[in-house]
Enzyme design. Structure first.
Site, mmCIF file in Angstrom:
data_model
loop_
_atom_site.group_PDB
_atom_site.id
_atom_site.type_symbol
_atom_site.label_atom_id
_atom_site.label_comp_id
_atom_site.label_asym_id
_atom_site.label_seq_id
_atom_site.Cartn_x
_atom_site.Cartn_y
_atom_site.Cartn_z
ATOM 1 N N SER A 251 -2.005 -4.928 7.546
ATOM 2 C CA SER A 251 -2.585 -4.640 6.242
ATOM 3 C C SER A 251 -3.057 -3.193 6.220
ATOM 4 C CB SER A 251 -3.766 -5.570 5.981
ATOM 5 O OG SER A 251 -4.860 -5.175 6.792
ATOM 6 N N LYS A 252 -3.588 -2.823 5.086
ATOM 7 C CA LYS A 252 -4.100 -1.462 4.886
ATOM 8 C C LYS A 252 -5.037 -1.019 6.015
ATOM 9 C CE LYS A 252 -2.557 0.929 1.780
ATOM 10 N NZ LYS A 252 -1.799 1.634 2.744
#
Ligand code: GLU
Length: 506
Positions: A251-252
């Site tokens: 994820s980010k």
């Protein structure tokens, strides 16, 4: 039977690496089987879908060399290829399901459904629709619909097992009982994902659905729809989740995840292609991991794709990118780094041949330090910046200032270079050799002060490479002039004198 596969992104954001791997595996499978690779835009989420994202997705795919045979831009026999342009088709199929009794009108309001969900939560059981409207008589449902009462269309889920043979996961079995009757058309007339996908995959004659395993819970629902439509479903292959190096879903938080971010940082398409194909598939032993596109096309096999989660190892991507960068012709690298340096105001808008040739030397000097091309800006500070007041921050620079022997080396070098017609790596070396003879200093004691004086820094690329870069650089018309070797020595000695005078305690 011709293999037909599709990549079906929703244009609601940038293409992230998980999606790109899905696209890549689909593309490989199509190309390996002489099949068709179809791009379908799933833009039924009106609020979040944007044409701009659609264009960016296409641009990213093209950049990676994944070309499609049918799609919204190139057309094709089974279009349109944008779901928002296919509403009439979905309604037709919804009507069929309704008439055959596979679907029914559901008049439950959002409040009704929320109450049901509430009850499920209170009883601590997973929610599924109660089936309240399932038993409405056809005539009553028709009457209420005709009276304009808002309603959805729900699919009537049968009981019993739902099984399929997944190319990646092997046999999969679901019990239909856990799936409540699900909505296929919303009250505003728009189809729901599971329904639109089945209609499209069916009409576009998709033979293999290769997608992320986030879609696993959708597959039993889709299989029920194929069953109801009396159609043979495609073969399914669900690709494993991609995890970050820490073992949690990528994820980010893990940094860049959008293909575009890697592009902008100056990763080359060959490296990403190679890296992404290894997220879930490994070449046979002994082949190594650096594989050209042609090689991957020969070796890749969807049946060999692992169901174990793949780890996105940024260090490995950097290594892969360095490998491809090193193999590139210098001229190509010059073109590629140009915009990064130009953007920071270090290069003119257009470069003449002399500047390009010089830039070739610059790239050659720092290339081994580059994981990706945008790092050129940082790595070439030593070439574009000569800032002695900043140099004072380095203890090594202070050491030189406090060492009369080191300053003597520099003064003598300045003298030795005074009459040299052209300073090149060779003439510079010869001058340094004369200074060695005169002073008896050698190795680090000789070269370290020279490096400090020329660059203002304790470390960096080889002097042999920096010297011609400074000399030639000083003759170019750059936005900020680059001092020559002689200018650097003079500036440093003057500066050293002043700094020493200002701190008499030394
Ligand atoms: N539009 C879906 C997504 O972006 C993909 C649909 C599918 O592959 O079945 O996740």
């Amino acid at each position: 039977m011709t293999v037909r596969v599709r990549f079906a992104p929703s244009p609601t954001g940038e293409l992230h690496v998980g999606n790109v791997r899905t696209a890549l595996y689909n593309w490989l499978f199509a190309r390996q089987h002489g099949g068709r690779f179809i791009l379908r835009i799933e833009d039924t989420d009106l609020e979040r879908s944007r044409r701009e994202y659609e264009e960016r997705i296409m641009e990213d795919l093209r950049w990676l060399g994944l070309d499609w045979d049918e799609g919204p831009d190139v057309g094709g026999e089974f279009g349109p290829y944008r779901q928002s342009e296919r509403l009439a088709i979905y309604w037709e199929y919804a009507q069929r399901l309704l008439e055959a009794g596979w679907a029914y009108r559901c008049f439950c309001t959002e409040e009704d459904l929320e109450r049901e969900r509430e009850r499920a939560r209170a009883e601590d059981r997973p929610y599924r629709y109660s089936g309240r409207c399932r038993h409405l008589s056809e005539s009553e449902a028709q009457k209420r619909a005709d009276a304009g009462e808002p309603h959805t269309l729900r699919f009537r889920v049968r009981s019993g097992p739902i099984v399929w043979e997944d190319v990646v996961r092997g046999p999969v079995r679901w019990e239909a009982e856990v799936i409540g009757d699900f909505v296929i058309v919303k009250s505003d007339g728009w189809p729901v994902y599971n329904f639109a996908v089945v209609v499209d995959d069916l009409l576009m004659r998709i033979t293999h659905v290769i997608r992320g395993d986030g879609h696993l819970p959708n597959t039993p629902r889709q299989l029920l729809l194929y069953e109801a439509l009396g159609a043979t479903p495609p073969v399914f292959a669900h690709l494993s989740t991609i995890l970050g190096a820490d073992g949690t879903k990528l994820s980010k938080r893990h940094g860049a995840t959008a293909l575009r971010e890697f592009r902008e940082q100056g990763y080359v398409p060959e490296a990403l292609f190679n890296f992404l194909v290894l997220l879930g598939w490994a070449p046979p032993q002994g082949v190594g991991e650096v594989l050209s596109r042609e090689h991957v096309l020969q070796l890749f096999a969807l049946e060999q794709v692992s169901k174990a989660p793949a780890i996105f190892d940024l260090q490995k991507l950097k290594w892969m990118n360095r490998t491809y960068l090193k193999a590139k012709p210098l001229d190509e690298l010059v073109t590629a780094v140009f915009p990064y340096l130009q953007r920071t105001g270090r290069l003119p808008a257009a470069a003449d041949a002399a500047t390009r040739a010089w830039l070739g030397r610059v790239v050659d000097a720092v290339l081994t330090h580059l994981d990706h091309l945008s790092q050129i800006v940082e790595e070439t500070r030593i070439i574009f910046e000569y800032d002695l007041s900043a140099a004072l921050a380095y203890p090594e620079v202070r050491d030189v200032l406090e060492d009369p022997g080191a300053l003597d080396v520099l003064a003598r070098l300045e003298q030795e270079l005074a009459d040299v017609r052209e300073i090149t790596t060779e003439t510079f070396r010869a001058a340094v050799a004369r200074v060695r003879e005169q002073t008896g200093r050698q190795g680090r004691a000789l070269f370290h002060p020279i490096r400090i004086a020329l660059t203002g820094r304790p470390s960096g690329p080889e002097l042999d490479k920096l010297v011609p870069i400074y000399e030639i650089g000083s003759t170019l018309a750059l936005p900020q002039p680059i001092p020559s070797v002689r200018e650097r020595l003079r500036t440093f000695l003057t500066w050293a004198e002043r700094v020493r005078a200002e701190s008499p305690s030394r």
